[in-house]
Scaffold this motif. Structure first.
Motif, PDB file in Angstrom:
ATOM      1  N   LEU A  24      79.138  -4.468  43.010  1.00 28.69           N
ATOM      2  CA  LEU A  24      78.978  -5.839  43.484  1.00 28.69           C
ATOM      3  C   LEU A  24      78.997  -5.886  45.005  1.00 28.69           C
ATOM      4  O   LEU A  24      78.234  -6.633  45.629  1.00 28.69           O
ATOM      5  CB  LEU A  24      80.084  -6.732  42.916  1.00 28.69           C
ATOM      6  N   LYS A  25      79.853  -5.080  45.624  1.00 26.42           N
ATOM      7  CA  LYS A  25      79.877  -5.013  47.083  1.00 26.42           C
ATOM      8  C   LYS A  25      78.537  -4.546  47.621  1.00 26.42           C
ATOM      9  O   LYS A  25      78.028  -5.066  48.620  1.00 26.42           O
ATOM     10  CB  LYS A  25      80.982  -4.062  47.548  1.00 26.42           C
ATOM     11  N   LEU A  28      76.013  -7.358  47.422  1.00 26.73           N
ATOM     12  CA  LEU A  28      76.229  -8.357  48.469  1.00 26.73           C
ATOM     13  C   LEU A  28      75.736  -7.873  49.830  1.00 26.73           C
ATOM     14  O   LEU A  28      75.273  -8.666  50.650  1.00 26.73           O
ATOM     15  CB  LEU A  28      77.718  -8.711  48.551  1.00 26.73           C
ATOM     16  N   GLU A  29      75.833  -6.558  50.071  1.00 30.18           N
ATOM     17  CA  GLU A  29      75.394  -6.020  51.350  1.00 30.18           C
ATOM     18  C   GLU A  29      73.888  -5.808  51.398  1.00 30.18           C
ATOM     19  O   GLU A  29      73.241  -6.057  52.420  1.00 30.18           O
ATOM     20  CB  GLU A  29      76.113  -4.698  51.626  1.00 30.18           C
ATOM     21  N   GLY A  31      71.597  -7.154  49.189  1.00 29.21           N
ATOM     22  CA  GLY A  31      70.816  -8.293  48.715  1.00 29.21           C
ATOM     23  C   GLY A  31      69.995  -8.977  49.793  1.00 29.21           C
ATOM     24  O   GLY A  31      68.774  -9.150  49.642  1.00 29.21           O
ATOM     25  N   THR A  71      71.886 -14.184  53.632  1.00 30.33           N
ATOM     26  CA  THR A  71      73.092 -13.717  54.321  1.00 30.33           C
ATOM     27  C   THR A  71      74.228 -14.715  54.155  1.00 30.33           C
ATOM     28  O   THR A  71      75.380 -14.337  53.889  1.00 30.33           O
ATOM     29  CB  THR A  71      72.804 -13.500  55.820  1.00 30.33           C
ATOM     30  N   ALA A  74      75.540 -14.468  50.630  1.00 27.81           N
ATOM     31  CA  ALA A  74      76.351 -13.265  50.433  1.00 27.81           C
ATOM     32  C   ALA A  74      77.753 -13.438  51.027  1.00 27.81           C
ATOM     33  O   ALA A  74      78.753 -13.024  50.422  1.00 27.81           O
ATOM     34  CB  ALA A  74      75.658 -12.049  51.055  1.00 27.81           C
ATOM     35  N   LEU A  75      77.832 -14.052  52.209  1.00 29.54           N
ATOM     36  CA  LEU A  75      79.130 -14.278  52.835  1.00 29.54           C
ATOM     37  C   LEU A  75      79.970 -15.269  52.019  1.00 29.54           C
ATOM     38  O   LEU A  75      81.179 -15.074  51.837  1.00 29.54           O
ATOM     39  CB  LEU A  75      78.955 -14.799  54.257  1.00 29.54           C
ATOM     40  N   ALA A  77      79.686 -15.827  48.771  1.00 31.46           N
ATOM     41  CA  ALA A  77      80.083 -15.134  47.540  1.00 31.46           C
ATOM     42  C   ALA A  77      81.250 -14.192  47.810  1.00 31.46           C
ATOM     43  O   ALA A  77      82.190 -14.099  47.002  1.00 31.46           O
ATOM     44  CB  ALA A  77      78.893 -14.367  46.968  1.00 31.46           C
ATOM     45  N   SER A  78      81.195 -13.482  48.943  1.00 33.17           N
ATOM     46  CA  SER A  78      82.278 -12.570  49.298  1.00 33.17           C
ATOM     47  C   SER A  78      83.588 -13.326  49.472  1.00 33.17           C
ATOM     48  O   SER A  78      84.648 -12.877  49.015  1.00 33.17           O
ATOM     49  CB  SER A  78      81.927 -11.807  50.581  1.00 33.17           C
TER      50      SER A  78
END
Length: 217
Positions: A24-25, A28-29, A31, A71, A74-75, A77-78
């Protein structure tokens, strides 16, 4: 005497994180980069399907806009998954928003092309500058992943600092010497393998300077 290990207090609610799978990490990076590559390659098709995107400009500008949105997603979601934002993706995201906005506003793709140069130079200078003042700053980023002695952190910080500067130089060479499509492809499919190879090449150093549970107490 061993240097103290940099660790967050797990009982502190402001620093506690939820575990996130490595896959998943990675998503996120990577994607946003995949979105950037796809949107640049299929920009005309996206403009036809979604006329609003056509107002952004050509394919590289559509890609830039979607890259910024991806971006941000992704942030977010993180943060929702871990209740924290890793410093490197956060700094990179800020630069994406600033240079992406300049790219769209001025209709000049030079800004988004310079973004990797700015980010990597910033990280490289910060890491090497920290060493100049006796601080192995990489330890503050990776302390939860590795337990190294002081010499190990110094060596790893120095190597990563040089590597970030190397990436900055490579980005400048590629975007100034090749087409936009080639630069986008290299940014997505070239930088990641290079980074992974460099990361794996540091494992012998990490193993040599790793501390066991007893040495950290």
């Amino acid at each position: 005497m061993n240097a103290p290990i940099l660790e967050r207090d797990p009982s502190d609610p402001t620093t506690k994180k939820e575990d996130v799978s490595p896959l998943l990490k990675l998503v996120l990076e990577l994607g946003p980069l995949v979105v950037f590559f796809f949107a640049n390659a299929r920009g005309e098709w996206l403009a036809q399907k979604f006329p609003t995107l056509a107002e952004l400009g050509g394919p590289i500008f559509i890609a830039t806009g979607l890259f910024m949105a991806a971006t941000a997603a992704a942030l977010i979601a993180s943060w929702l998954l871990t209740r924290s934002l890793p410093i490197m993706p956060l700094v990179s995201g800020v630069v994406v928003f600033v240079f992406g906005a300049l790219t769209l506003y001025l209709q000049d793709d030079v800004f988004i092309k310079m973004k990797p140069t700015i980010v990597n130079t910033l990280f490289g200078v910060i890491l090497l500058g920290g060493l100049w003042f006796g601080k192995s700053l990489l330890g503050y980023v990776f302390a939860s992943a590795f337990r190294l002695d002081a010499e190990g952190w110094r060596k790893l910080t120095f190597r990563w600092g040089l590597f970030f500067l190397f990436l900055a130089v490579v980005n400048e060479v590629v975007w100034r010497s090749f087409s936009t499509d080639t630069w986008v492809a290299f940014k997505v499919w070239g930088i990641m393998p290079i980074t992974l190879l460099f990361t794996f090449s540091q494992m012998p150093l990490i193993m040599r300077h790793s501390l066991d549970e007893h040495s950290s107490k």
